[in-house]
Design a protein around this motif. Structure first.
Motif, mmCIF file in Angstrom:
data_model
loop_
_atom_site.group_PDB
_atom_site.id
_atom_site.type_symbol
_atom_site.label_atom_id
_atom_site.label_comp_id
_atom_site.label_asym_id
_atom_site.label_seq_id
_atom_site.Cartn_x
_atom_site.Cartn_y
_atom_site.Cartn_z
ATOM 1 N N GLY A 144 47.259 101.565 -9.551
ATOM 2 C CA GLY A 144 47.869 101.202 -8.272
ATOM 3 C C GLY A 144 47.206 101.909 -7.108
ATOM 4 N N SER A 145 47.808 101.772 -5.959
ATOM 5 C CA SER A 145 47.293 102.381 -4.750
ATOM 6 C C SER A 145 47.511 103.895 -4.780
ATOM 7 N N ALA A 146 46.498 104.626 -4.397
ATOM 8 C CA ALA A 146 46.610 106.079 -4.333
ATOM 9 C C ALA A 146 47.199 106.522 -2.998
ATOM 10 N N ARG A 147 47.382 105.602 -2.095
ATOM 11 C CA ARG A 147 47.894 105.919 -0.758
ATOM 12 C C ARG A 147 49.389 105.668 -0.684
ATOM 13 N N LEU A 148 50.155 106.469 -1.410
ATOM 14 C CA LEU A 148 51.597 106.347 -1.383
ATOM 15 C C LEU A 148 52.152 107.137 -0.207
ATOM 16 N N PRO A 149 53.142 106.615 0.488
ATOM 17 C CA PRO A 149 53.691 107.358 1.627
ATOM 18 C C PRO A 149 54.465 108.584 1.145
ATOM 19 N N PHE A 150 54.441 109.621 1.954
ATOM 20 C CA PHE A 150 55.205 110.823 1.642
ATOM 21 C C PHE A 150 56.022 111.185 2.876
ATOM 22 N N SER A 151 57.012 112.002 2.648
ATOM 23 C CA SER A 151 57.921 112.376 3.717
ATOM 24 C C SER A 151 57.275 113.427 4.609
#
Length: 114
Positions: A44-51
């Motif tokens: 999957g995408s390695a650019r997952l959003p974080f807080s």
């Protein structure tokens, strides 16, 4: 001179090709292609959003953690220095820490629920 350069180039090229051929894995394992412990899909995408709020709390924690580490030598120099100067320096340092904490609290950086 050129023979040494060509020989070195050929040897390094031969070693790179040989390691490339030998390092190829022909067996694909189902377990190697599945997500590992964390539950994220490896394809999957390695650019997952974080807080960003969590990141800010982590940076504030890191800053205060380093500053508390700077307080440890104060206890070891108590017997070497004048008690008045020692207490003034330690209280000044603690007051700067407390004012910084109050400022972060007043700015709303510590409000996790928002």
């Amino acid at each position: 001179m050129t023979t040494i350069l060509i020989t070195t180039l050929l040897i390094s090229l031969l070693v790179m090709i040989l390691t490339s051929i030998l390092s190829k894995k022909t067996i694909t394992d189902r377990e190697k292609n599945s997500p590992y412990e964390c539950g994220f899909d490896p394809r999957g995408s390695a650019r997952l959003p974080f807080s960003l709020r969590f990141f800010l709390i982590a940076v504030i924690f890191l800053i205060f953690d380093v500053e508390i580490t700077l307080l440890f030598p104060l206890a070891s120099i108590l017997h070497l220095s004048n008690i008045f100067y020692w207490s003034f320096a330690s209280l000044a340092f603690l007051m700067i820490l407390l004012f910084g904490l109050y400022y972060e609290w007043a700015q709303g950086a510590l409000d996790w629920s928002n």
